[in-house]
Design a protein around this motif. Structure first.
Motif, PDB file in Angstrom:
ATOM      1  N   UNK A 223     -16.920   4.453   6.575  1.00 35.18           N
ATOM      2  CA  UNK A 223     -17.013   3.705   5.226  1.00 35.18           C
ATOM      3  C   UNK A 223     -15.612   3.723   4.476  1.00 35.18           C
ATOM      4  N   UNK A 224     -14.947   3.514   3.745  1.00 36.14           N
ATOM      5  CA  UNK A 224     -13.632   3.509   3.104  1.00 36.14           C
ATOM      6  C   UNK A 224     -12.964   3.077   2.705  1.00 36.14           C
ATOM      7  N   UNK A 225     -12.561   3.020   1.727  1.00 33.38           N
ATOM      8  CA  UNK A 225     -11.247   1.756   0.943  1.00 33.38           C
ATOM      9  C   UNK A 225     -10.150   2.020   1.552  1.00 33.38           C
ATOM     10  N   UNK A 226     -10.079   2.788   1.959  1.00 32.82           N
ATOM     11  CA  UNK A 226      -8.183   3.530   2.707  1.00 32.82           C
ATOM     12  C   UNK A 226      -9.219   3.655   3.877  1.00 32.82           C
ATOM     13  N   UNK A 227      -9.711   2.959   4.687  1.00 35.51           N
ATOM     14  CA  UNK A 227     -10.017   2.165   5.766  1.00 35.51           C
ATOM     15  C   UNK A 227      -9.812   1.642   6.179  1.00 35.51           C
ATOM     16  N   UNK A 228      -9.491   1.061   6.467  1.00 31.09           N
ATOM     17  CA  UNK A 228      -9.987  -0.267   7.653  1.00 31.09           C
ATOM     18  C   UNK A 228     -10.988  -0.368   8.604  1.00 31.09           C
ATOM     19  N   UNK A 229     -12.383  -1.625   7.826  1.00 31.81           N
ATOM     20  CA  UNK A 229     -13.337  -0.949   8.692  1.00 31.81           C
ATOM     21  C   UNK A 229     -14.163  -1.400  10.016  1.00 31.81           C
ATOM     22  N   UNK A 230     -14.951  -0.982  10.869  1.00 30.68           N
ATOM     23  CA  UNK A 230     -15.036  -1.796  12.391  1.00 30.68           C
ATOM     24  C   UNK A 230     -16.150  -2.505  11.624  1.00 30.68           C
ATOM     25  N   UNK A 231     -15.907  -3.241  11.661  1.00 26.47           N
ATOM     26  CA  UNK A 231     -16.932  -3.833  10.935  1.00 26.47           C
ATOM     27  C   UNK A 231     -18.008  -4.773  12.147  1.00 26.47           C
ATOM     28  N   UNK A 266      14.470  -5.584   1.804  1.00 22.89           N
ATOM     29  CA  UNK A 266      13.866  -4.093   1.808  1.00 22.89           C
ATOM     30  C   UNK A 266      12.961  -3.550   0.921  1.00 22.89           C
ATOM     31  N   UNK A 267      11.849  -2.527   1.414  1.00 22.61           N
ATOM     32  CA  UNK A 267      10.489  -1.365   1.123  1.00 22.61           C
ATOM     33  C   UNK A 267      11.222  -0.779   0.287  1.00 22.61           C
ATOM     34  N   UNK A 268      11.094  -1.393  -0.696  1.00 22.96           N
ATOM     35  CA  UNK A 268      11.676   0.168  -2.055  1.00 22.96           C
ATOM     36  C   UNK A 268      10.907   1.455  -1.702  1.00 22.96           C
ATOM     37  N   UNK A 269      10.876   1.717  -2.542  1.00 24.91           N
ATOM     38  CA  UNK A 269      11.149   3.355  -2.377  1.00 24.91           C
ATOM     39  C   UNK A 269       9.467   3.802  -2.910  1.00 24.91           C
ATOM     40  N   UNK A 270       9.343   2.919  -4.293  1.00 27.34           N
ATOM     41  CA  UNK A 270       8.554   3.387  -4.867  1.00 27.34           C
ATOM     42  C   UNK A 270       7.151   2.596  -4.285  1.00 27.34           C
ATOM     43  N   UNK A 271       6.801   1.325  -3.173  1.00 29.68           N
ATOM     44  CA  UNK A 271       6.114   1.481  -2.215  1.00 29.68           C
ATOM     45  C   UNK A 271       5.853   1.808  -0.876  1.00 29.68           C
ATOM     46  N   UNK A 272       7.007   2.456  -0.486  1.00 30.79           N
ATOM     47  CA  UNK A 272       6.780   3.707   0.306  1.00 30.79           C
ATOM     48  C   UNK A 272       6.345   4.918  -0.160  1.00 30.79           C
ATOM     49  N   UNK A 273       6.272   5.937  -1.089  1.00 22.81           N
ATOM     50  CA  UNK A 273       5.914   6.919  -1.307  1.00 22.81           C
ATOM     51  C   UNK A 273       4.513   6.325  -1.885  1.00 22.81           C
ATOM     52  N   UNK A 274       3.756   5.009  -2.086  1.00 24.18           N
ATOM     53  CA  UNK A 274       2.541   4.569  -2.152  1.00 24.18           C
ATOM     54  C   UNK A 274       1.483   4.588  -1.023  1.00 24.18           C
ATOM     55  N   UNK A 275       2.424   4.295  -0.412  1.00 22.48           N
ATOM     56  CA  UNK A 275       1.948   4.166   1.547  1.00 22.48           C
ATOM     57  C   UNK A 275       1.466   4.763   1.915  1.00 22.48           C
ATOM     58  N   UNK A 276       2.594   6.012   1.906  1.00 24.73           N
ATOM     59  CA  UNK A 276       1.992   7.040   2.247  1.00 24.73           C
ATOM     60  C   UNK A 276       0.997   8.209   1.345  1.00 24.73           C
ATOM     61  N   UNK A 277       1.075   7.925   0.216  1.00 21.60           N
ATOM     62  CA  UNK A 277      -0.543   8.480  -0.313  1.00 21.60           C
ATOM     63  C   UNK A 277      -1.322   7.783   0.510  1.00 21.60           C
ATOM     64  N   UNK A 278      -1.698   6.067   0.134  1.00 20.76           N
ATOM     65  CA  UNK A 278      -2.492   5.668   0.156  1.00 20.76           C
ATOM     66  C   UNK A 278      -3.026   6.363   1.734  1.00 20.76           C
ATOM     67  N   UNK A 279      -2.271   6.405   3.012  1.00 15.39           N
ATOM     68  CA  UNK A 279      -2.452   6.742   4.588  1.00 15.39           C
ATOM     69  C   UNK A 279      -2.963   8.304   4.567  1.00 15.39           C
ATOM     70  N   UNK A 280      -2.585   9.113   4.071  1.00 17.00           N
ATOM     71  CA  UNK A 280      -3.053  10.620   3.976  1.00 17.00           C
ATOM     72  C   UNK A 280      -3.874  10.661   2.657  1.00 17.00           C
ATOM     73  N   UNK A 281      -5.004   9.837   2.357  1.00 16.23           N
ATOM     74  CA  UNK A 281      -6.341  10.150   1.830  1.00 16.23           C
ATOM     75  C   UNK A 281      -6.857   9.212   2.590  1.00 16.23           C
ATOM     76  N   UNK A 282      -6.578   8.166   3.220  1.00 15.16           N
ATOM     77  CA  UNK A 282      -8.011   7.851   4.186  1.00 15.16           C
ATOM     78  C   UNK A 282      -7.469   8.599   5.362  1.00 15.16           C
ATOM     79  N   UNK A 283      -6.755   9.351   6.017  1.00 12.77           N
ATOM     80  CA  UNK A 283      -7.070  10.043   6.793  1.00 12.77           C
ATOM     81  C   UNK A 283      -7.684  11.546   6.430  1.00 12.77           C
ATOM     82  N   UNK A 284      -7.051  11.935   5.616  1.00 16.54           N
ATOM     83  CA  UNK A 284      -7.782  12.703   5.107  1.00 16.54           C
ATOM     84  C   UNK A 284      -9.687  12.797   4.844  1.00 16.54           C
ATOM     85  N   UNK A 285      -9.948  11.357   4.388  1.00 21.33           N
ATOM     86  CA  UNK A 285     -11.442  10.866   4.147  1.00 21.33           C
ATOM     87  C   UNK A 285     -11.869  11.001   5.891  1.00 21.33           C
TER      88      UNK A 285
END
Length: 462
Positions: A223-231, A266-285
């Motif tokens: 259960x983590x804010x950056x992971x889609x939880x299995x309900x 297009x998906x701008x760079x700020x959004x892409x880098x933010x997505x990369x950070x959130x996904x990395x933190x989710x997998x790290x958790x």
């Protein structure tokens, strides 16, 4: 007729002529005559016999036939009514749900709108008599509790205390196909109260129930804010359903690669880098929950976005649910070279897949394509070949070249992606280190841009 009428007939007897040989006594007058085969035999007392006419016999026969047909028609009508009435309520829901394979409907378009007008339970018809029998058996099992556990949704996290819906609510929900993957088909299910969830119908899962419940419990515990939880989940012999939060903006894959024609935003760079950070933190958790814990299937279609374009990692742990006979139909461009069994993916293999995801964000190329260029190289090797030739600018997505003051950030993230997708697992960084480096790159570049913007604002006007 008087007996004088029969004079001259030698040997004639009976009736008014007297008893025939062997007769004991005459039949009493007025009693009905029952001589068989005598179409119009006389009455002993001289009265006429009462008999049924041919028309009366025909009428009785026709009436009997009509009555039987009417009875059969009534029985048929009652059976039809009995079988069709529950289709709008619990019988369809429980009959289709537990033995039938619900929701197996083909999308008729990119948004999967074909399933929008079907209930979750009735999204597919039972095609064979055998399947119908299985559905009936499963319905009976649901009423009696069954031999494979209770037929209900099992919830995780806060919802386990006060479940917001039950199995019947879910099966009455309208179903819309979101997509099909290696582990099953995903659906959007809209409840009668308007709330929406995502339902994944698993395939190729043949684990015994105790083992399935043990593995699914480990997935639900994340259960983590950056992971889609299995309900919640549902288990029966023929059906395994997983319930997740619904992400309205869809997947990163759809936003990156869908409709690249003119007029696309297009998906701008700020959004892409933010997505990369959130996904990395989710997998790290996910990795932090245990030394052998892994996602197992990192790819852009498993990174989902909220309305605010915030990224969430989804479908973690699903490879642990499939049996030894499982074999993906498509070769994934995200898979680490050392992975031979998708059920046993290490944390270092997750890092490789995440490195490919970073390259996908930077290049705009889909790594699931077997060939990304005329040389037949996969995405990581193609990027490395271009970088070796010092043509780094040709690597990046053309949609990113319009943004100013982000070149340095893009190059640093490209180097991190190359490190993550190294051929040897020992050369790849840990996922926690990956998340830290992305955060540092973003902070450094943000500071540089703020300084640059401030400098431009301080320039004296002429």
């Amino acid at each position: 007729m008087p007996k004088d009428s029969f004079l001259g007939n030698t040997g004639l007897c009976g009736g008014p002529l007297g008893l025939c040989p062997g007769e004991s006594a005459p039949t009493p007058a007025g009693s009905p005559e029952s001589q068989p085969g005598a179409g119009g035999a006389a009455d002993v007392g001289g009265g006429k016999k009462k008999k049924l006419s041919g028309g009366a016999i025909a009428g009785i026969a026709i009436g009997s036939v009509f009555g039987v047909l009417l009875l059969l028609a009534l029985l048929f009508f009652l059976c039809r009514k009995r079988s069709s009435a529950p289709r709008s309520a619990a019988a369809v829901e429980k009959g289709r749900e537990l033995g039938m394979g619900p929701m197996d409907v083909e999308p008729k378009g990119q948004n999967g709108s074909a399933g929008g007008h079907n209930s979750v339970a009735a999204a597919v018809a039972v095609p064979t008599a055998a399947a119908a029998a299985a559905a009936a058996t499963a319905t009976a099992a649901a009423k009696t509790g069954g031999s494979t556990g209770s037929k209900k949704l099992i919830f995780f996290g806060p919802m386990a205390v006060a479940p917001p819906f039950d199995l019947e609510d879910l099966l009455r929900a309208s179903a819309e196909v979101l997509g099909k993957g290696a582990f099953g088909t995903a659906y959007k299910a809209v409840m009668e109260n308007g709330s929406a969830v995502a339902v994944k119908r698993l395939k190729d899962v043949d684990l015994p129930e105790p083992e399935f419940r043990e593995r699914i419990a480990a997935i639900g515990a994340v259960q983590h804010e950056l992971v889609v939880p299995l309900r919640a989940y549902y288990f029966s012999k023929d059906e395994k359903l997983l319930v997740y939060d619904y992400m309205s903006m869809g997947s990163l894959s759809a936003l990156l690669h869908g409709n690249r024609a003119s007029g696309r935003t297009p998906l701008d760079w700020e959004t892409r880098s933010a997505v990369a950070l959130a996904a990395a933190r989710g997998v790290a958790h996910i990795h932090s929950t245990g030394p052998t814990a892994s996602h197992g299937n990192i790819k852009s279609s498993n990174v989902l976005l909220t309305k605010n374009y915030e990224a969430r990692v989804s479908d973690h742990g699903l490879p642990t649910l499939v049996g030894p006979s499982f074999s993906p139909t498509r070769v994934s461009g995200y898979r680490a070279p050392e992975v031979t069994d998708i059920r046993r993916v290490s944390q270092k293999a997750d890092v490789y897949s995440f490195g490919v995801l970073l390259l996908e964000l930077l290049t705009g190329k889909a790594p699931t394509h077997a060939v990304v260029n005329e040389e037949g190289l996969d995405l990581p090797r193609w990027v490395q070949s271009v970088v070796r030739e010092e043509w780094t600018a040709e690597v990046f997505d053309q949609e990113l070249l319009r943004y100013q003051n982000v070149e340095e950030e893009m190059v640093q993230l490209l180097q991190l992606a190359i490190d993550c997708s190294a051929q040897h697992p020992d050369r790849r960084p840990a996922m926690s280190e990956v998340a830290t480096r992305i955060d540092e790159i973003r902070r450094s570049s943000l500071g540089d841009r703020q300084v640059a913007d401030s400098a431009e604002g301080d320039e004296p006007s002429l």
